[in-house]
Design a protein around this motif. Sequence first.
Motif, PDB file in Angstrom:
ATOM      1  N   ASP A 174      59.431  62.856  39.458  1.00 26.40           N
ATOM      2  CA  ASP A 174      60.184  62.997  38.249  1.00 26.40           C
ATOM      3  C   ASP A 174      59.792  64.298  37.449  1.00 26.40           C
ATOM      4  N   ARG A 175      58.658  65.023  37.814  1.00 27.50           N
ATOM      5  CA  ARG A 175      58.090  66.103  37.123  1.00 27.50           C
ATOM      6  C   ARG A 175      59.103  67.237  36.830  1.00 27.50           C
ATOM      7  N   SER A 176      59.687  67.787  37.917  1.00 26.00           N
ATOM      8  CA  SER A 176      60.591  68.736  37.597  1.00 26.00           C
ATOM      9  C   SER A 176      61.727  68.418  36.456  1.00 26.00           C
ATOM     10  N   ARG A 177      62.070  67.170  36.477  1.00 26.35           N
ATOM     11  CA  ARG A 177      63.206  66.552  35.486  1.00 26.35           C
ATOM     12  C   ARG A 177      62.570  66.562  34.224  1.00 26.35           C
ATOM     13  N   MET A 178      61.205  66.150  34.144  1.00 21.45           N
ATOM     14  CA  MET A 178      60.616  66.179  32.786  1.00 21.45           C
ATOM     15  C   MET A 178      60.520  67.484  32.180  1.00 21.45           C
ATOM     16  N   GLN A 179      60.093  68.525  33.169  1.00 25.22           N
ATOM     17  CA  GLN A 179      59.839  69.935  32.718  1.00 25.22           C
ATOM     18  C   GLN A 179      61.370  70.546  32.206  1.00 25.22           C
ATOM     19  N   ARG A 180      62.263  70.257  32.977  1.00 29.40           N
ATOM     20  CA  ARG A 180      63.855  70.719  32.516  1.00 29.40           C
ATOM     21  C   ARG A 180      64.112  70.165  31.152  1.00 29.40           C
ATOM     22  N   LEU A 181      63.949  68.846  30.978  1.00 29.46           N
ATOM     23  CA  LEU A 181      64.687  68.159  29.871  1.00 29.46           C
ATOM     24  C   LEU A 181      63.792  68.472  28.643  1.00 29.46           C
ATOM     25  N   SER A 182      62.561  68.768  28.609  1.00 30.44           N
ATOM     26  CA  SER A 182      61.524  69.046  27.570  1.00 30.44           C
ATOM     27  C   SER A 182      61.856  70.482  27.319  1.00 30.44           C
ATOM     28  N   THR A 183      62.024  71.339  28.013  1.00 29.10           N
ATOM     29  CA  THR A 183      62.623  72.803  27.990  1.00 29.10           C
ATOM     30  C   THR A 183      63.749  72.967  26.921  1.00 29.10           C
ATOM     31  N   THR A 184      64.778  71.913  27.438  1.00 30.63           N
ATOM     32  CA  THR A 184      66.173  71.857  26.575  1.00 30.63           C
ATOM     33  C   THR A 184      65.755  71.622  25.140  1.00 30.63           C
ATOM     34  N   VAL A 185      64.933  70.331  25.126  1.00 30.32           N
ATOM     35  CA  VAL A 185      64.716  69.820  23.865  1.00 30.32           C
ATOM     36  C   VAL A 185      63.741  70.873  22.953  1.00 30.32           C
ATOM     37  N   ALA A 186      63.093  71.684  23.537  1.00 30.77           N
ATOM     38  CA  ALA A 186      62.203  72.550  22.617  1.00 30.77           C
ATOM     39  C   ALA A 186      63.037  73.833  22.395  1.00 30.77           C
ATOM     40  N   GLN A 187      64.194  74.208  23.003  1.00 25.40           N
ATOM     41  CA  GLN A 187      64.936  75.279  22.224  1.00 25.40           C
ATOM     42  C   GLN A 187      65.147  75.097  21.088  1.00 25.40           C
TER      43      GLN A 187
END
Length: 414
Positions: A163-176
């Motif tokens: 699940d880690r790549s998904r976590m990184q992708r979603l958190s990147t979207t939130v951080a923008q």
Amino acid sequence: MTTTQEAVAAAERCTPEFRRDPHAVYARLRAEAPVCPMRPPHGNETYLITRYEDARAALSDPRLSKDMYGAMDAYRRIFGDSSIALDDNMLNSDAPKHTRLRRLVNSAFTPRRVQALRPRIEEIVHELLDACPAREPVDLLPAFAFPLPITVICDLLGVPAEDRSRMQRLSTTVAQTGFGEEFKRAQQQAEEDLHGYFTELIDAKRSRPGDDLLSALIAVRDGTDGSLTQSELVSTAFLLMFAGHKTTAYLIGNAVHHLLRHPAQWDAVRENPELIRAAVEELVRYDGSVESATFRYATEDVEYGGTLIPKGALVQIALSSANRDPAKFDSPDELDVRRPGNAQDAHLGFGHGGHYCLGAPLARLETQLALTLLFDRFPRMALADPAAGPRWLEVPFPAFRGLAELPVVLDPAG
């Protein structure tokens, strides 16, 4: 337009020119408008604090609240309703709630517990470097700087590896950061996905607890003392995952970039490993990954630097500016890994006061080990194109300070 007005306008717009060199703008603001009224795109009255002493005092001023629910109208205008479910945590609260939540999580980040993670962090660093091509250009951000801290924090929380790549992708979207409708929809969907993910993960760990921080927090939640609500549990899991990787990833990238741009400093640390701790503190001061502290708002009229900040106004504290204040640091625009008096509490890169970064010991250790093992394995590492200037993240208003890419050749001599 006066110089100050030009500086304010640049700070408001965060143009590519500002991203390339925010420090020139901050220098003018410290000299001419150290507590600067701004009109950011979100429309809320905001004041930017840029001098070290003012910033340090503001970071621990109880009149400047972190409880964004207390400024709900402003909060909704900036972040939207979808953020609320993920923001019921220590970052967005004041005492006594903040004290209670921080106490529950603090045991995971004591120096002793963090040092116990050293062998695992070293293992991850070596695995990532083994996977990198040594003699051709590689972007060190996606190949190394980002997967290192996301792996560490997911290990700590008990997030499955798949699940880690998904976590990184979603958190990147939130951080923008942005204000367009398309951006808001994407961010809202990412926030909803993360909330749903952590809710499901918590349910799974409630049935099958593991030896991880999230399972420990679930035990607290389900205990008899009512120390943690379900909303706080989900939000705390998100906060630890989000804050535990993004800032450290950008810090590692910034550190490598600046050491390669300052060969004498790179050589000093490579040849004197005992300098690594001081070097990391200096790199946080010089160009850390958190440019501005998260929003506060004035619960009453307050005065800083001779400027009245009215009740209800938002306050941003420019950590990058405070850390380059010549009133505090000699020759602040110079990178000096041997800087005298480089105590860990001198700079404000990890904040100050009750909201001092809980994960600072872990971020320090990850950055120290990342740099040390890079030095050991690839002492000749170089920028892939030294003549090309860095490409920094471009955001509507500054929060993170990080590179958009970091192309290097790990072993150019072969």
